[in-house]
Design a protein around this motif. Structure first.
Motif, mmCIF file in Angstrom:
data_model
loop_
_atom_site.group_PDB
_atom_site.id
_atom_site.type_symbol
_atom_site.label_atom_id
_atom_site.label_comp_id
_atom_site.label_asym_id
_atom_site.label_seq_id
_atom_site.Cartn_x
_atom_site.Cartn_y
_atom_site.Cartn_z
ATOM 1 N N THR A 137 50.911 28.976 31.733
ATOM 2 C CA THR A 137 50.921 28.873 32.680
ATOM 3 C C THR A 137 49.994 29.706 34.296
ATOM 4 O OG1 THR A 137 52.742 30.493 32.166
ATOM 5 C CG2 THR A 137 52.008 31.217 34.547
ATOM 6 N N ASP A 138 50.131 28.224 35.745
ATOM 7 C CA ASP A 138 48.678 29.006 36.061
ATOM 8 C C ASP A 138 49.422 30.523 36.621
ATOM 9 O OD1 ASP A 138 47.420 27.165 39.140
ATOM 10 O OD2 ASP A 138 47.012 29.267 38.564
ATOM 11 N N LEU A 139 47.984 31.076 36.372
ATOM 12 C CA LEU A 139 48.245 32.418 37.592
ATOM 13 C C LEU A 139 48.068 32.907 38.341
ATOM 14 C CD1 LEU A 139 46.052 34.586 34.293
ATOM 15 C CD2 LEU A 139 48.325 34.100 34.197
ATOM 16 N N ASN A 140 47.609 31.359 39.044
ATOM 17 C CA ASN A 140 47.332 31.596 40.732
ATOM 18 C C ASN A 140 48.816 31.052 41.108
ATOM 19 O OD1 ASN A 140 46.732 33.210 42.857
ATOM 20 N ND2 ASN A 140 45.426 31.584 43.673
ATOM 21 N N ARG A 141 49.774 31.439 40.449
ATOM 22 C CA ARG A 141 51.107 31.024 41.139
ATOM 23 C C ARG A 141 51.810 31.082 40.038
ATOM 24 N NH1 ARG A 141 47.680 28.335 42.857
ATOM 25 N NH2 ARG A 141 47.353 25.885 43.306
ATOM 26 N N ASN A 142 51.991 32.869 39.682
ATOM 27 C CA ASN A 142 52.817 33.429 39.097
ATOM 28 C C ASN A 142 53.110 34.480 39.801
ATOM 29 O OD1 ASN A 142 52.599 35.575 36.087
ATOM 30 N ND2 ASN A 142 54.208 34.033 36.246
ATOM 31 N N SER A 169 55.659 36.036 34.445
ATOM 32 C CA SER A 169 56.195 36.045 33.150
ATOM 33 C C SER A 169 55.006 36.380 32.083
ATOM 34 C CB SER A 169 56.413 35.041 33.337
ATOM 35 O OG SER A 169 55.684 33.772 33.820
ATOM 36 N N ALA A 170 53.701 35.979 33.209
ATOM 37 C CA ALA A 170 52.367 36.120 31.984
ATOM 38 C C ALA A 170 52.032 38.049 32.528
ATOM 39 C CB ALA A 170 51.653 35.491 33.291
ATOM 40 N N PRO A 171 51.611 38.404 30.712
ATOM 41 C CA PRO A 171 51.285 39.230 30.662
ATOM 42 C C PRO A 171 49.757 39.611 31.777
ATOM 43 C CG PRO A 171 51.145 38.388 29.084
ATOM 44 C CD PRO A 171 51.653 37.518 29.507
ATOM 45 N N GLU A 172 48.758 39.164 31.885
ATOM 46 C CA GLU A 172 48.325 39.017 33.014
ATOM 47 C C GLU A 172 48.294 39.739 34.205
ATOM 48 O OE1 GLU A 172 48.322 36.116 31.098
ATOM 49 O OE2 GLU A 172 46.683 36.387 29.238
ATOM 50 N N THR A 173 49.308 38.328 34.621
ATOM 51 C CA THR A 173 49.435 39.073 36.113
ATOM 52 C C THR A 173 50.195 40.127 36.436
ATOM 53 O OG1 THR A 173 51.848 38.062 36.096
ATOM 54 C CG2 THR A 173 49.913 36.484 37.404
ATOM 55 N N GLN A 174 51.172 40.640 35.087
ATOM 56 C CA GLN A 174 52.180 41.742 34.968
ATOM 57 C C GLN A 174 51.104 43.074 34.674
ATOM 58 O OE1 GLN A 174 54.186 41.719 31.447
ATOM 59 N NE2 GLN A 174 55.582 39.860 31.649
ATOM 60 N N ARG A 175 49.725 42.607 34.800
ATOM 61 C CA ARG A 175 49.094 44.018 34.295
ATOM 62 C C ARG A 175 47.937 43.907 35.560
ATOM 63 N NH1 ARG A 175 51.640 44.013 30.539
ATOM 64 N NH2 ARG A 175 52.627 45.183 31.838
ATOM 65 N N VAL A 176 47.691 43.346 36.595
ATOM 66 C CA VAL A 176 46.928 43.998 37.215
ATOM 67 C C VAL A 176 48.322 44.262 38.181
ATOM 68 C CG1 VAL A 176 45.328 42.326 39.533
ATOM 69 C CG2 VAL A 176 45.851 41.968 37.140
#
Ligand SMILES: CC(C)C[C@H](NS(N)(=O)=O)C(=O)O
Ligand SMILES: [Ca+2]
Ligand SMILES: [Ca+2]
Ligand SMILES: [Zn+2]
Length: 318
Positions: A137-142, A169-176
């Motif tokens: 997933t492209d985090l900078n579109r999530n 949907s990405a854990p990384e964007t969820q955490r930030v």
């Protein structure tokens, strides 16, 4: 690990070792913690820099995020530079001391550790951009602001700009997201300003990304003028080209639009060195790290300077 000619770049273990060293050397100024785990279970670390760092003081907060895109390794070096400069020159540089004493500075030096490790795991660069969920997933579109609204991302899992099956949907964007949401204290978002670091093209970018309109609901003319005025002043210091994000191309679900759209955080993207592919594209050799990270010291100082009231940059009071 990084191939030869790139040994100066920090892989994840080396990055964390450097962050731990900074905390060990400056325990009153720096504190390291995890905001959670990546898809593959790596810690997403945040380092806080301020006087009385163990106390949440009533000081404007500033956030720097690095490494959303895996192959953009120079951005990891940029976050490291900021953390190391703000601590190691605190005693000798009165301006740095003033910023560290009057602000609380947060850095997430690697938002996508699974991706950055994957990019170098074979010993040859893979030109990987996304996270490591499925096909990536492209985090900078999530991010959940105008997610997938406007042709600024893809719904195809194999695309480099795949937005994911749903926002956050990405854990990384969820955490930030959760970290930024947690900085709402007494109903007020404590973070006032943010830079998301990327490579390459040497640009200073501001919202919105989802529309080419200069103003839009939630972004009035004065706010647009504030973004561009500070953006231009920062670009003056590093020689980057200042422009609205959508002047480059339309992006939806990007971090800047969420930071501003949801939290009214004055949020920028810096696209670092090189200017173009011929300068090394995503993989400039390690010999450029010192020059190309210190190149942004003054821009960082400007953001910290205005962090108490960013509209001061157009003569307004807060
Ligand atoms: C912040 C946006 C407008 C540009 C960025 N470019 S990059 N770093 O992926 O090449 C991106 O496509 O996410
Ligand atoms: Ca403080
Ligand atoms: Ca605070
Ligand atoms: Zn990028």
């Amino acid at each position: 690990d990084f191939p030869s000619g790139y040994a100066g770049y920090h892989n994840l273990a080396e990055l964390n070792a450097e962050l731990n060293k900074t905390v060990a050397n400056f325990p009153a100024l720096a504190k390291l913690s995890s905001i959670g785990k990546s898809h593959e279970g790596r810690d997403l670390n945040v380092i806080k820099i301020s006087d009385n760092v163990g106390t949440d003081e009533n000081e404007p907060e500033v956030l720097f995020t690095c490494g959303q895109h895996a192959r953009e390794h120079l951005t990891i070096e940029m976050c490291l530079r900021i953390a190391q400069r703000l601590t190691s020159t605190y005693a000798s540089d009165p301006a740095v001391k003033r910023y560290v004493d009057s602000r609380e500075i947060w850095l997430v030096p690697n938002v996508n550790p699974d991706g950055s490790e994957y990019d170098i795991a074979s010993g040859q660069f893979r030109s990987w951009r996304k996270n490591r969920q499925g096909a990536g997933t492209d985090l900078n579109r999530n991010w959940d602001f105008k997610w997938g609204c406007c042709g600024g991302s893809s719904g195809s899992t194999g695309s480099e700009t795949y937005r994911g099956p749903s926002p956050f949907s990405a854990p990384e964007t969820q955490r930030v997201r959760d970290f930024v949401n947690s900085r709402v204290v007494g109903g007020k978002q404590q973070i006032t300003a943010h830079i998301d670091w990327h490579t390459y093209s040497e640009l200073v970018l501001w919202p919105f990304g989802y529309t080419t309109a200069d103003t839009a609901p939630g972004l009035d003319a004065d706010q647009a003028r504030t973004f561009s005025t500070l953006g231009r002043q920062m670009a003056q210091t590093n020689g980057y080209t200042p422009q609205q994000s959508s002047d480059l191309y339309i992006t939806d679900g990007g971090i800047n639009d969420w930071m501003w759209g949801v939290h009214k955080i004055w949020s920028y993207t810096f696209e670092m060195y090189p200017k173009d592919f011929w300068g090394g594209g995503f993989y400039p050799r390690d010999s450029v790290i010192q020059r190309e990270t210190t190149r942004n010291d003054k821009a960082v100082d400007l953001l910290l300077e205005y962090a108490d009231c960013v509209p001061r940059v157009i003569g307004k009071t807060c």
